[in-house]
Design an enzyme around this catalytic site. Structure first.
Site, PDB file in Angstrom:
ATOM      1  CD  GLU A  56      88.949  53.632  71.151  1.00  0.00           C
ATOM      2  OE1 GLU A  56      89.669  54.252  70.337  1.00  0.00           O
ATOM      3  OE2 GLU A  56      89.395  53.107  72.176  1.00  0.00           O
ATOM      4  CG  HIS A  85      92.339  56.135  71.610  1.00  0.00           C
ATOM      5  ND1 HIS A  85      92.134  54.894  71.086  1.00  0.00           N
ATOM      6  CD2 HIS A  85      93.677  56.204  71.850  1.00  0.00           C
ATOM      7  CE1 HIS A  85      93.281  54.252  71.005  1.00  0.00           C
ATOM      8  NE2 HIS A  85      94.238  55.033  71.467  1.00  0.00           N
ATOM      9  NE  ARG A 130      94.842  49.918  70.394  1.00  0.00           N
ATOM     10  CZ  ARG A 130      95.696  50.932  70.524  1.00  0.00           C
ATOM     11  NH1 ARG A 130      95.691  51.691  71.606  1.00  0.00           N
ATOM     12  NH2 ARG A 130      96.554  51.199  69.557  1.00  0.00           N
TER      13      ARG A 130
HETATM   14  C1  DGY Z   1      98.832  54.082  69.774  1.00  0.00           C
HETATM   15  O1  DGY Z   1      99.784  54.673  69.277  1.00  0.00           O
HETATM   16  O2  DGY Z   1      98.709  52.857  69.732  1.00  0.00           O
HETATM   17  C2  DGY Z   1      97.803  54.930  70.425  1.00  0.00           C
HETATM   18  O3  DGY Z   1      96.917  54.198  71.194  1.00  0.00           O
HETATM   19  C3  DGY Z   1      97.053  55.671  69.358  1.00  0.00           C
HETATM   20  O4  DGY Z   1      96.317  54.754  68.626  1.00  0.00           O
END
Ligand code: DGY
Length: 325
Positions: free
Chosen positions: A266, A285, A237
């Site tokens: 994002e 992402h 993240r």
């Molecule tokens: C998750 O599944 O956490 C991926 O990063 C998609 O948000």
């Protein structure tokens, strides 16, 4: 009376139809605006929520007084106030396992693309600048045989480490809250303190979940511990890294490059310098974004909400203490 489910993330039609056989479903597709009056009205009656990528706040929970369960179409649960959900007796479920290998592929894609400067050089070809064979100023660096430092060694971290050790003969270091003896045995991985790992690794790959403990885990000091030839990869993240400090380190050549699938904000704001930096590969992402895996995640979320609202144990509960399972 049929229980009611509000869906705010686009799900495959067949899975929606499946849910509609047993529940009343209010489907909002891909909803960005939680102020939408129709959504608010549906929330008021909802027993279940299915979605992802949106912050669920206590205020949203107040607007959903009958809520029993949330099925997130994600493995990360940083968008949910988990303790608050538990306090309210609302079960949260996520989608681990089904996205592990795909997300690890993305992590390795970033390792390879940054080391071999794949995006920068593909752009160079696209611009018609490939007029002669390349010299050292366009060379990349090897991946095989190098040291891969995993910050976080959960399922996805282990899957990336496995690719590195078994596919590319890399030496694996990891920092993690608990030791991983099975991976040490399987991959020859060695556990290090974070500072030590940062100083030793050729590639630093972050896979820890975002939590109050990991927020800005990598800042100016930590980036300063990395080798100037090292490459930084983040598929966890954006909030785990101090993005301004990262930009500064990349700009000043204090680290060589970064491969980033996640960002503090994002979608990435238009004025972010990151996508314009030659030593950055910035992806939108896409960690788990393949047809197969996104379908498997949706499948898992649908199964989770169906089981949770039927009083059965869901496949992947996050806060088991929320209610008796
Ligand atoms: C998750 O599944 O956490 C991926 O990063 C998609 O948000």
């Amino acid at each position: 009376m049929q229980k009611r489910i509000v869906v705010y993330r686009r799900l495959p039609e067949a899975l929606l139809a499946e849910l509609k056989r047993d529940f009343h479903v209010d489907d909002f597709g891909h909803l960005e605006n939680f102020e939408d009056p129709a959504f608010r009205a549906a929330l008021k009656e909802a027993h279940g929520l299915v979605g992802a990528s949106q912050k669920i706040t206590p205020e949203i929970l107040d607007a959903a007084p009958h809520l029993e369960a949330i099925a997130s179409v994600s493995v990360g649960v940083d968008n949910y106030p988990v303790d608050e959900l538990t306090r309210r007796g609302i079960l949260l479920c996520n989608t681990p396992d089904v996205l592990t290998e795909t997300t690890a592929d993305t992590g390795f894609l970033l390792i390879m693309a940054t080391a071999r400067r794949a995006v920068e050089l593909a752009d160079f070809v696209r611009r018609g600048e490939w007029q002669a064979s390349l010299g050292a100023s366009h060379f990349g660096s090897d991946v095989h045989g190098k040291t891969l430092g995993m910050v976080g060694m959960g399922r996805i971290g282990a899957a990336i480490a496995r690719r590195g050790a078994l596919g590319f003969g890399m030496r694996i270091l990891y920092s993690n809250a608990s030791p991983k003896p099975a991976l040490e045995e399987e991959l020859g991985a060695r556990r290090r303190g974070l500072d030590e790992l940062l100083g030793e690794a050729d590639f630093v790959c972050v896979t820890v979940p975002l939590s109050p403990e990991t927020e800005r885990l990598i800042g100016q000091r930590e980036l300063g511990l990395m080798r100037d030839s090292a490459i930084f990869v983040n598929i966890a993240r954006g909030g785990v890294v101090d993005e301004a400090a990262l930009i500064e380190a990349l700009d000043a050549g204090r680290i060589r490059a970064a491969g980033l699938d996640v960002f503090e904000r994002e979608p990435l704001p238009a004025d972010s310098p990151l996508p314009h930096m030659a030593n950055v590969v910035a992806l939108p992402h896409i960690g788990s974004a393949t047809h197969e895996t996104r379908h498997a995640m949706a499948r898992r979320a649908v199964d989770n909400i169906r089981l949770a609202l039927s009083g059965e144990r869901p496949l992947s509960p996050v806060n088991e203490d929320a209610r008796p399972l």
